[in-house]
Design an enzyme around this catalytic site. Structure first.
Site, PDB file in Angstrom:
ATOM      1  N   LYS A  58       0.831  -1.204   0.000  1.00 47.96           N
ATOM      2  CA  LYS A  58       0.000   0.000   0.000  1.00 47.96           C
ATOM      3  C   LYS A  58       0.862   1.249   0.000  1.00 47.96           C
ATOM      4  CE  LYS A  58      -1.511   1.749   3.881  1.00 47.96           C
ATOM      5  NZ  LYS A  58      -1.118   3.199   3.869  1.00 47.96           N
ATOM      6  N   ASN A  59       1.896   1.260   0.832  1.00 47.12           N
ATOM      7  CA  ASN A  59       2.711   2.458   0.979  1.00 47.12           C
ATOM      8  C   ASN A  59       3.595   2.738  -0.228  1.00 47.12           C
ATOM      9  OD1 ASN A  59       1.612   2.920   3.481  1.00 47.12           O
ATOM     10  ND2 ASN A  59       3.311   2.018   4.619  1.00 47.12           N
ATOM     11  N   ARG A 129      -2.697  11.010   3.337  1.00 43.77           N
ATOM     12  CA  ARG A 129      -1.593  11.927   3.085  1.00 43.77           C
ATOM     13  C   ARG A 129      -1.245  12.064   1.614  1.00 43.77           C
ATOM     14  NH1 ARG A 129       2.295   8.544   6.523  1.00 43.77           N
ATOM     15  NH2 ARG A 129       0.657   7.042   6.142  1.00 43.77           N
ATOM     16  N   CYS A 153      -4.069   7.974  10.257  1.00 43.43           N
ATOM     17  CA  CYS A 153      -4.492   7.448  11.545  1.00 43.43           C
ATOM     18  C   CYS A 153      -3.935   8.317  12.667  1.00 43.43           C
ATOM     19  CB  CYS A 153      -3.997   6.014  11.707  1.00 43.43           C
ATOM     20  SG  CYS A 153      -4.582   4.912  10.419  1.00 43.43           S
ATOM     21  N   ARG A 158       1.631  14.429  12.078  1.00 40.51           N
ATOM     22  CA  ARG A 158       2.326  14.196  10.818  1.00 40.51           C
ATOM     23  C   ARG A 158       2.428  15.532  10.096  1.00 40.51           C
ATOM     24  NH1 ARG A 158       0.264   8.375   8.546  1.00 40.51           N
ATOM     25  NH2 ARG A 158       0.375   7.262  10.491  1.00 40.51           N
ATOM     26  N   ASP A 341       5.645   0.149  11.797  1.00 37.00           N
ATOM     27  CA  ASP A 341       4.434  -0.618  11.490  1.00 37.00           C
ATOM     28  C   ASP A 341       4.578  -2.105  11.792  1.00 37.00           C
ATOM     29  OD1 ASP A 341       2.952   1.573  10.670  1.00 37.00           O
ATOM     30  OD2 ASP A 341       3.665   1.460   8.614  1.00 37.00           O
ATOM     31  N   ILE A 363       9.330   6.782  16.203  1.00 39.11           N
ATOM     32  CA  ILE A 363       8.844   7.395  14.969  1.00 39.11           C
ATOM     33  C   ILE A 363       7.609   8.257  15.218  1.00 39.11           C
ATOM     34  CG2 ILE A 363       8.087   6.960  12.606  1.00 39.11           C
ATOM     35  CD1 ILE A 363      11.000   6.204  13.206  1.00 39.11           C
ATOM     36  N   ARG A 449      -8.605  -0.661   5.031  1.00 37.90           N
ATOM     37  CA  ARG A 449      -7.941   0.427   4.319  1.00 37.90           C
ATOM     38  C   ARG A 449      -6.611  -0.048   3.738  1.00 37.90           C
ATOM     39  NH1 ARG A 449      -4.780   5.097   7.629  1.00 37.90           N
ATOM     40  NH2 ARG A 449      -3.478   5.821   5.917  1.00 37.90           N
TER      41      ARG A 449
END
Length: 480
Positions: A58-59, A129, A153, A158, A341, A363, A449
């Protein structure tokens, strides 16, 4: 100034073989009110055995989709996961003028021959984002853009100031508004931008702006995550000149024009770690087809230290438990460190490990909120504002609960869980798989998601999981 905004996901499916249409403003598919389509009911205590195919990352995929705006020629992306986040980004592209066609289940063709409107609807404000990353491509195509401020989230702030500072240095005129950013330029030019923190999003934003800027751009202290490298490889195929040098330095020599390209996205290393943790936590054995060792090497080391084991095969990686789990210390960090993550499934694993483990999150400052529901299931997790077990981080002495002490092993019992964010979502699923008895999980839209067909994949390896339909729109109480 930093901005942050919540996310509510759009529970929509993109139809195969038909152009994607942007959701109409005011439609029933409202980002602000969308709720769960279903809840999960999971009966725990069953070991998981079998094989699953890892989806595209996804990222990575969402940024590759944005990169297609840099050319008026068609691009084809493969290994695209069918998830809510991808659907939303395709809706954004369609609103800007892109023509989108699914060629098969996981291959999509995008062409934006002309930007029909450089102003992305405020309907997307706080959704994710991605809009902020569209500034560079739109500036190159039409010299202006209006994009909503990003969301995500609620796991910590951020801020977009890194992004905007870099774009200003490249010649963008930026006006920050309450819910959006307006940018204009007579032409972007190269610049030397040193990031205060190796932010993935800021690095990607600067890359997307630099590849067609006049001159050379140097990004110092850049992020070098696999997803960033995947974007660079796609841009290179499109005709860009990008060098990744030592000491987190990326040098981009701008080119006048980019062309279309075909690219296969990397597998999702977060999903790999999720199913690895599920295999070890349930004392099962799961083959994750398509997993790549080089993307999860740091995770594999930590998994082995606590008692998990793996075997690399021609098809992927097989995960299983080698011995009784034991405590460890983990500190999240930027790549090649332990990914933030990967933290949540590991914490669930550590509830079943002998001794006291320490997890230090460096992070995001507010990523342990999900542990309260794990404690309600029987876990013993204590949070601290101190930098425990490792070097001091940027959250030291700032009153953020960013360290956790996990004592185990503790038996977990089923319960009613409400998913607060995407990555906590799989942690709750994992906790339910480990727990005795049945659990009901709400807030499933957050999990879906980013995870493709989580129910189907879990069922295929023996999980006792079913969906319970939710009648009509719901207002979830989950923090986002």
């Amino acid at each position: 100034m930093p901005h942050t905004s919540p996310i509510d996901d759009l529970p929509a499916d993109v139809p195969d073989q038909r152009p994607v249409q942007a959701p109409a403003a005011g439609s029933s598919l409202s980002f602000a009110t969308a709720g769960d389509r279903h809840r999960y009911r999971i009966v725990g205590g069953q070991p998981l055995f079998g094989s699953v195919e890892v989806s595209g990352a996804k990222n990575s995929v969402t940024k590759l989709l944005v990169a297609t705006l840099l050319t008026d020629e068609p691009c084809t992306l493969a290994r695209v996961p069918r998830i809510v986040e991808v659907d939303v980004v395709l809706g954004m592209l369609a609103e800007l003028g892109a023509e989108v066609e699914w060629l098969d289940d996981h291959r999509v063709r995008i062409q934006t021959a002309r930007i029909t409107d450089p102003s992305l609807s405020e309907m997307y404000s706080g959704v994710n984002r991605i809009p902020i990353l569209m500034m560079g491509p739109l500036l190159h195509r039409v010299g202006e853009a209006v994009v909503p401020l990003p969301g995500g989230c609620r796991i910590g702030k951020r801020p977009v100031d890194f992004h905007l500072t870099g774009l200003r240095a490249m010649g963008a005129e930026i006006v920050e508004q309450l819910r959006s950013v307006q940018v204009k330029t007579l032409g972007l030019h190269g610049a030397h931008v040193e990031l205060p923190f190796p932010s993935v999003g800021a690095t990607e934003n600067l890359l997307l702006a630099a590849v067609r800027a006049k001159g050379t751009t140097v990004i110092s202290n850049a992020a070098v995550e696999p997803e960033v490298i995947d974007l660079i490889l796609f841009l290179q195929q499109m005709g860009a000149l990008v060098d990744v040098e030592v000491d987190r330095t990326i040098v981009v020599q701008g080119v006048e024009r980019l062309h279309g390209a075909d690219h296969t996205a990397i597998p999702d290393r977060i999903e790999v770690a999720s199913f690895a943790a599920a295999a070890v936590a349930t004392d099962g054995r799961v083959d994750v087809r398509g997993a790549r060792q080089e993307h999860v090497a740091t995770f594999l080391n930590h998994l082995r230290r606590i008692g998990g084991e793996f075997r690399v095969t021609d098809d992927g990686i097989t995960f299983y438990k080698d011995r009784e789990l034991t405590a460890t210390h983990v500190q999240t960090d930027v790549h090649p460190g332990y990914m933030t993550d990967w933290q949540q499934p590991l914490v669930v694993l550590l509830t079943q490990a002998q001794g006291a483990s320490v997890v230090h999150e460096t992070i995001y400052e507010d990523r342990f909120g999900y542990t309260r529901q794990l404690n309600a299931m029987g876990a013993s997790i204590a949070l601290s504002t101190n930098c425990l077990g490792g070097k001091a981080c940027r959250f030291a002495a700032r009153d953020f609960e960013h360290s956790a002490v996990v004592s185990g092993p503790t038996p977990l019992v089923g319960g009613d869980l409400e998913i607060p964010d995407l990555r906590a979502g799989f942690a709750y699923v994992l906790a339910a798989l480990v727990a005795g008895g049945a659990s009901t999980i709400s807030g499933t839209r957050f999990l879906e998601r980013g995870y493709e067909d989580p129910v189907g994949k879990l069922r295929s390896i023996g999980a006792m999981i079913e969906t319970i339909p939710v009648a009509g729109p719901t207002q979830s109480g989950a923090a986002v």
